[in-house]
Design a protein around this motif. Structure first.
Motif, PDB file in Angstrom:
ATOM      1  N   ALA A  17      37.761  32.407  42.323  1.00  0.00           N
ATOM      2  CA  ALA A  17      37.888  31.118  43.131  1.00  0.00           C
ATOM      3  C   ALA A  17      37.762  31.294  44.629  1.00  0.00           C
ATOM      4  CB  ALA A  17      39.043  30.178  42.730  1.00  0.00           C
ATOM      5  N   LYS A  18      38.517  32.380  45.129  1.00  0.00           N
ATOM      6  CA  LYS A  18      38.517  32.716  46.468  1.00  0.00           C
ATOM      7  C   LYS A  18      37.302  33.435  46.933  1.00  0.00           C
ATOM      8  CE  LYS A  18      42.452  31.073  47.346  1.00  0.00           C
ATOM      9  NZ  LYS A  18      42.742  30.138  48.190  1.00  0.00           N
ATOM     10  N   ASN A  19      36.371  33.742  46.023  1.00  0.00           N
ATOM     11  CA  ASN A  19      35.150  34.316  46.425  1.00  0.00           C
ATOM     12  C   ASN A  19      33.776  33.155  45.961  1.00  0.00           C
ATOM     13  OD1 ASN A  19      35.123  37.462  47.130  1.00  0.00           O
ATOM     14  ND2 ASN A  19      36.876  36.920  45.821  1.00  0.00           N
ATOM     15  N   GLY A  20      34.449  31.956  45.889  1.00  0.00           N
ATOM     16  CA  GLY A  20      33.236  30.970  45.755  1.00  0.00           C
ATOM     17  C   GLY A  20      32.896  30.660  44.323  1.00  0.00           C
ATOM     18  N   PHE A  21      33.495  31.158  43.443  1.00  0.00           N
ATOM     19  CA  PHE A  21      33.097  31.054  41.737  1.00  0.00           C
ATOM     20  C   PHE A  21      34.239  30.355  41.139  1.00  0.00           C
ATOM     21  CE2 PHE A  21      30.934  34.841  43.458  1.00  0.00           C
ATOM     22  CZ  PHE A  21      29.713  34.485  43.364  1.00  0.00           C
ATOM     23  N   GLY A  22      35.007  29.312  41.762  1.00  0.00           N
ATOM     24  CA  GLY A  22      36.010  28.679  40.958  1.00  0.00           C
ATOM     25  C   GLY A  22      35.326  27.896  39.797  1.00  0.00           C
ATOM     26  N   HIS A  23      34.150  27.351  39.956  1.00  0.00           N
ATOM     27  CA  HIS A  23      33.489  26.674  39.156  1.00  0.00           C
ATOM     28  C   HIS A  23      33.113  27.212  37.884  1.00  0.00           C
ATOM     29  CE1 HIS A  23      30.388  28.625  41.234  1.00  0.00           C
ATOM     30  NE2 HIS A  23      29.174  28.202  40.393  1.00  0.00           N
ATOM     31  N   ILE A  24      33.052  28.634  37.952  1.00  0.00           N
ATOM     32  CA  ILE A  24      32.809  29.409  36.669  1.00  0.00           C
ATOM     33  C   ILE A  24      34.015  29.450  35.602  1.00  0.00           C
ATOM     34  CG2 ILE A  24      31.926  31.685  35.743  1.00  0.00           C
ATOM     35  CD1 ILE A  24      30.136  31.956  38.266  1.00  0.00           C
ATOM     36  N   PRO A  25      33.884  29.100  34.369  1.00  0.00           N
ATOM     37  CA  PRO A  25      34.966  29.352  33.617  1.00  0.00           C
ATOM     38  C   PRO A  25      35.376  30.432  33.238  1.00  0.00           C
ATOM     39  CG  PRO A  25      33.209  28.605  32.331  1.00  0.00           C
ATOM     40  CD  PRO A  25      32.650  28.613  33.784  1.00  0.00           C
ATOM     41  N   VAL A  26      36.697  30.890  33.187  1.00  0.00           N
ATOM     42  CA  VAL A  26      37.486  32.100  32.601  1.00  0.00           C
ATOM     43  C   VAL A  26      37.937  31.827  31.226  1.00  0.00           C
ATOM     44  CG1 VAL A  26      39.073  33.868  33.031  1.00  0.00           C
ATOM     45  CG2 VAL A  26      37.696  33.075  34.868  1.00  0.00           C
ATOM     46  N   TYR A  27      37.609  32.708  30.101  1.00  0.00           N
ATOM     47  CA  TYR A  27      38.133  32.209  28.828  1.00  0.00           C
ATOM     48  C   TYR A  27      38.948  33.435  28.411  1.00  0.00           C
ATOM     49  CZ  TYR A  27      34.686  28.401  28.740  1.00  0.00           C
ATOM     50  OH  TYR A  27      33.880  27.371  29.059  1.00  0.00           O
ATOM     51  N   ARG A  28      40.323  32.937  27.883  1.00  0.00           N
ATOM     52  CA  ARG A  28      41.175  33.966  27.190  1.00  0.00           C
ATOM     53  C   ARG A  28      40.375  34.076  25.721  1.00  0.00           C
ATOM     54  NH1 ARG A  28      45.991  32.094  26.465  1.00  0.00           N
ATOM     55  NH2 ARG A  28      45.335  29.989  26.180  1.00  0.00           N
ATOM     56  N   LEU A  29      41.165  34.930  24.881  1.00  0.00           N
ATOM     57  CA  LEU A  29      40.696  35.008  23.832  1.00  0.00           C
ATOM     58  C   LEU A  29      41.533  34.460  22.539  1.00  0.00           C
ATOM     59  CD1 LEU A  29      39.201  38.542  23.127  1.00  0.00           C
ATOM     60  CD2 LEU A  29      38.192  36.527  24.160  1.00  0.00           C
ATOM     61  N   ASP A  30      42.329  33.500  22.954  1.00  0.00           N
ATOM     62  CA  ASP A  30      43.397  32.911  22.280  1.00  0.00           C
ATOM     63  C   ASP A  30      44.016  31.455  22.787  1.00  0.00           C
ATOM     64  OD1 ASP A  30      45.845  32.083  20.456  1.00  0.00           O
ATOM     65  OD2 ASP A  30      45.408  34.113  19.737  1.00  0.00           O
ATOM     66  N   ALA A  31      43.909  30.572  21.909  1.00  0.00           N
ATOM     67  CA  ALA A  31      44.467  29.089  22.575  1.00  0.00           C
ATOM     68  C   ALA A  31      45.995  29.121  22.766  1.00  0.00           C
ATOM     69  CB  ALA A  31      43.959  28.092  21.573  1.00  0.00           C
ATOM     70  N   ASN A  32      46.724  30.208  22.085  1.00  0.00           N
ATOM     71  CA  ASN A  32      48.102  30.056  22.415  1.00  0.00           C
ATOM     72  C   ASN A  32      48.166  31.144  23.557  1.00  0.00           C
ATOM     73  OD1 ASN A  32      49.139  28.950  19.906  1.00  0.00           O
ATOM     74  ND2 ASN A  32      48.096  30.550  18.739  1.00  0.00           N
ATOM     75  N   PRO A  33      49.584  31.001  24.121  1.00  0.00           N
ATOM     76  CA  PRO A  33      49.799  31.901  25.379  1.00  0.00           C
ATOM     77  C   PRO A  33      49.730  33.281  24.743  1.00  0.00           C
ATOM     78  CG  PRO A  33      51.596  30.269  25.086  1.00  0.00           C
ATOM     79  CD  PRO A  33      50.658  30.004  23.738  1.00  0.00           C
ATOM     80  N   ILE A  34      49.321  34.232  25.714  1.00  0.00           N
ATOM     81  CA  ILE A  34      49.373  35.638  25.527  1.00  0.00           C
ATOM     82  C   ILE A  34      50.256  36.229  26.414  1.00  0.00           C
ATOM     83  CG2 ILE A  34      47.872  37.844  25.481  1.00  0.00           C
ATOM     84  CD1 ILE A  34      45.333  36.015  24.942  1.00  0.00           C
ATOM     85  N   GLY A  35      51.539  36.381  26.161  1.00  0.00           N
ATOM     86  CA  GLY A  35      52.636  36.756  26.732  1.00  0.00           C
ATOM     87  C   GLY A  35      52.692  38.049  27.434  1.00  0.00           C
ATOM     88  N   CYS A  36      53.610  38.478  28.141  1.00  0.00           N
ATOM     89  CA  CYS A  36      53.991  39.929  28.716  1.00  0.00           C
ATOM     90  C   CYS A  36      55.348  39.990  28.708  1.00  0.00           C
ATOM     91  CB  CYS A  36      53.022  39.983  29.767  1.00  0.00           C
ATOM     92  SG  CYS A  36      53.684  41.512  30.900  1.00  0.00           S
ATOM     93  N   SER A  37      56.179  40.749  28.334  1.00  0.00           N
ATOM     94  CA  SER A  37      57.539  40.895  28.473  1.00  0.00           C
ATOM     95  C   SER A  37      57.966  41.287  29.993  1.00  0.00           C
ATOM     96  CB  SER A  37      58.300  42.063  27.553  1.00  0.00           C
ATOM     97  OG  SER A  37      57.514  43.301  28.065  1.00  0.00           O
ATOM     98  N   LEU A  38      57.160  41.969  30.688  1.00  0.00           N
ATOM     99  CA  LEU A  38      57.477  42.161  32.117  1.00  0.00           C
ATOM    100  C   LEU A  38      57.350  41.010  33.015  1.00  0.00           C
ATOM    101  CD1 LEU A  38      58.243  44.202  34.395  1.00  0.00           C
ATOM    102  CD2 LEU A  38      55.706  44.817  34.455  1.00  0.00           C
ATOM    103  N   ALA A  39      56.001  40.533  32.770  1.00  0.00           N
ATOM    104  CA  ALA A  39      55.841  38.957  33.612  1.00  0.00           C
ATOM    105  C   ALA A  39      56.904  38.087  33.246  1.00  0.00           C
ATOM    106  CB  ALA A  39      54.409  38.471  33.195  1.00  0.00           C
ATOM    107  N   GLU A  40      57.316  38.002  31.960  1.00  0.00           N
ATOM    108  CA  GLU A  40      58.299  37.096  31.716  1.00  0.00           C
ATOM    109  C   GLU A  40      59.703  37.338  32.094  1.00  0.00           C
ATOM    110  OE1 GLU A  40      58.368  34.504  29.807  1.00  0.00           O
ATOM    111  OE2 GLU A  40      56.492  34.296  28.699  1.00  0.00           O
ATOM    112  N   SER A  41      59.959  38.434  32.697  1.00  0.00           N
ATOM    113  CA  SER A  41      61.196  39.077  33.158  1.00  0.00           C
ATOM    114  C   SER A  41      61.431  38.229  34.757  1.00  0.00           C
ATOM    115  CB  SER A  41      61.342  40.463  33.121  1.00  0.00           C
ATOM    116  OG  SER A  41      60.415  41.071  33.862  1.00  0.00           O
TER     117      SER A  41
END
Length: 632
Positions: A243-267
């Motif tokens: 988005a900061k490089n002018g491509f915010g209109h291009i979709p970014v897709y994850r591979l799961d509809a559910n949350p893909i967590g991270c123990s470190l990020a959650e902490s």
């Protein structure tokens, strides 16, 4: 085996998952799926079964979301939705924090110490030996499971490559993807280099920061969609950089509809993290250096409390060195990774201990003021390093579930049986493992740093050996002190070096420091080995891990698999405007929200932009310096 196929199709049908893809099942025997795929990356029917194994409670119940970390490892994707855990509307800073705990007594995943909590007698670790002519010799069942997918199916590769090119769809994947997925992606890269008219392949495997850069390059070459293979904070970061490089209109897709967590990020999303920032950031000159492996919400809330800059494991040392040299009497708050913060202090201590007045061995160069200025930072010396060390305040309760499990007996085995090996360690590993690699690095026999640093070190050592004139057989052994997914990129690099040099005397052995109980044989293994590698994760530990010590794979990263990638690509191909795809977009917890009247998205993006500006200019941005001076 028709009855086995029917059984798999029935299980897929009962869980509501597609079966009419035209691709063969990975294994006809449900109980002989390769270890790297079992439980959370194998046949997707497991996903429906594994949800019941999660002890998940709502974050709105006042006690936070708690679940058994080992059960997470045995789950494929059933992590549940974050909705219902919020408990409040708008941005609730760190109120969504999850507590990752073993169900056994006194075994919390978060710890302020730098020593892992698990012990087990370990002797010989599994390994992969990479030799001349691209040969691969796996040693041990865990390594065999890794090796099985290094040579992917040619038709699978061609089909995926053609689809990506026809859709103008790019893929950015983290190094920690499973071996099957990385094997296919690496082959797709090569296929596109040979057949595509694009200057760069539409597939990149990299660390979390470089993923965003590659995504921007793909967009510049006409990409109309990006698939981000990683955990949720990575897709957030990639989307932000685009988005900061002018491509915010291009979709970014994850591979799961559910949350893909991270123990470190959650902490970093706990109330305790915000309390730590409020308490420690009261100093007039304080800078919060937050690890990039955190959510956009964490970055936004942090920025609202104390001046914040993002860092990666490859630039964190450079960041704190520059900040402390540029801003007098600066206090540095580092979080959320406790091990990485403590390891940075240990690294500085080691340098000071090997200073002009310290004791060093003959093969270790003294870290005097001249060397500090030359090899670390031109504005630093022994005294300034001592002040920097004393100014670092590390958050005491955050770690990565993978790196946390390099147990003390695993470390003992490295010392006991692999003294001749090069030792690599990610900055996130526990103190004991880090200290071994740190000591080795001072002798030029190891490296501590990021995934990219580890890959560069191994490649450099192999190249030095391969380019020598020695005619003797030479096997270089490397302890891989990080996630096993790194091995695909390592194999690719080593093969290229040996092919380029034509040296058939050099071999590289990649050693996985995992417990011998990380995998076990199934009942089917004795009767028939033709249907696949009959190994599954140790029952107590999850894939590549043992609760007794040693871990090689991240259960959250493995929520990305080849079938999931095909599903997303197929959905984009069928209808790029399909409402179903919205569930695969990055988390939008801060979209449209404000903190103290300021856009949460802008607050969350600011630390990332400060870091990128620092990397370009090699100086802390003036805007950040002013915020620190103003105490905001």
């Amino acid at each position: 085996a028709s009855w086995q196929v029917a059984r798999i199709q029935l299980q897929l049908f009962l869980t509501g998952l597609p079966v009419a893809r035209g691709r063969r099942p990975r294994s006809l025997d449900w109980f002989s799926v390769p270890a790297t795929m079992t439980l959370f990356t194998s046949l997707r029917a497991i996903r429906g079964l594994s949800r019941s194994s999660l002890a998940l409670t709502s974050r709105s119940n006042g006690g936070g979301c708690r679940w058994n970390a080992m059960n997470i490892m045995s789950a494929q994707r059933g992590l549940g939705s974050r909705s219902g855990c919020d408990g409040a509307g708008g941005v609730s800073p760190f109120a969504r924090g999850a507590s990752f705990q073993h169900t056994g007594p006194d075994r919390t995943m978060s710890t302020a110490t730098a020593t892992a909590a698990y012990d087990q007698l370990v002797d010989v670790f599994p390994s992969l030996i990479i030799g001349a002519n691209g040969s691969i010799a796996p040693q041990g069942s865990f390594a065999e499971a890794q090796a099985q997918f290094l040579e992917p199916d040619v038709e699978e590769v061609k089909t995926l490559s053609e689809k990506l090119l026809s859709l103008n769809m790019g893929i950015v994947a983290h190094y920690y993807m499973d071996v099957e997925l990385q094997g296919v992606l690496t082959a797709v890269q090569k296929e596109q280099q040979l057949t595509s008219n694009k200057s760069n392949p539409m597939v990149a495997i990299a660390d979390s920061l470089a993923m965003g850069d590659f995504a921007v390059k793909m967009c510049e070459e006409g990409a109309e969609a990006i698939a981000c293979l990683g955990v949720d904070f990575m897709s957030e970061s990639v989307a932000t950089i685009m988005a900061k490089n002018g491509f915010g209109h291009i979709p970014v897709y994850r591979l799961d509809a559910n949350p893909i967590g991270c123990s470190l990020a959650e902490s970093a999303e706990r109330e305790s993290y915000r309390a730590w920032l409020n308490k420690s950031g009261k100093d007039a000159a304080a800078l919060h250096v937050v690890y990039i492996n955190t959510s956009l919400e964490t970055k936004a809330v942090s920025t609202s409390i104390v001046p914040t800059i993002t860092c990666t494991s490859s630039n964190v040392l450079a960041t704190i060195l520059q900040a402390s040299s540029q801003i007098p009497d600066l206090k540095i708050l580092y979080g959320p990774d406790t091990y990485m913060g403590n390891n940075l202090v240990t690294m500085i201590d080691s340098i000071l201990a090997h200073g002009a007045n310290g004791q060093t061995s003959d093969d270790v160069e003294v870290w005097d003021d001249a060397r500090i200025a030359r090899d670390l930072h031109p504005a630093h010396n022994t005294e300034s390093l001592r002040r920097l060390r004393d100014s670092i305040d590390v958050y005491p309760s955050g770690n990565c579930v993978v790196h946390h499990m390099f147990g003390s007996e695993v470390v003992s085995a490295v010392k006991r049986n692999y003294d001749d090996a090069f030792v690599t360690a990610h900055l996130e590993v526990p103190g004991e493992m880090f200290e071994i690699a740190m000591e080795k690095s001072l002798e030029g026999k190891g490296v501590v740093g990021s995934t990219s640093d580890i890959l560069k070190f191994i490649s450099r050592k192999v190249a030095e050996a391969a380019e020598s004139n020695s005619t003797e057989q030479n096997r270089l052994r490397f302890i891989l002190g990080t996630e096993a997914g790194m091995v695909t990129s390592i194999v690719k690099s080593v093969r290229e070096i040996l092919e380029r040099t034509g040296n058939d005397k050099v071999e590289a052995e990649i050693v996985f420091p995992v417990s011998s109980e990380a995998v076990m044989a199934t009942d089917d293994s004795a009767g028939d080995s033709s249907s696949g590698l009959a190994v599954v994760p140790g029952v107590a530990g999850g894939e590549g891990c043992s609760t007794a010590g040693g871990c090689a794979t991240c259960p959250f990263m493995k929520m990305n698999d080849l079938d999931a990638l095909h599903d997303v690509v197929d959905m984009v191909e069928a209808d790029p405007q399909s409402p179903k795809l919205k569930a695969f977009l990055p988390p939008d917890r801060v979209q449209g929200k404000k903190i103290d009247g300021v856009s949460a998205v802008e607050l969350g993006s600011e630390p990332i932009l400060f870091m990128r500006q620092f990397m370009q200019e090699k100086a802390i941005p003036d805007a950040l310096v002013k915020k620190i001076g103003a105490g905001i």
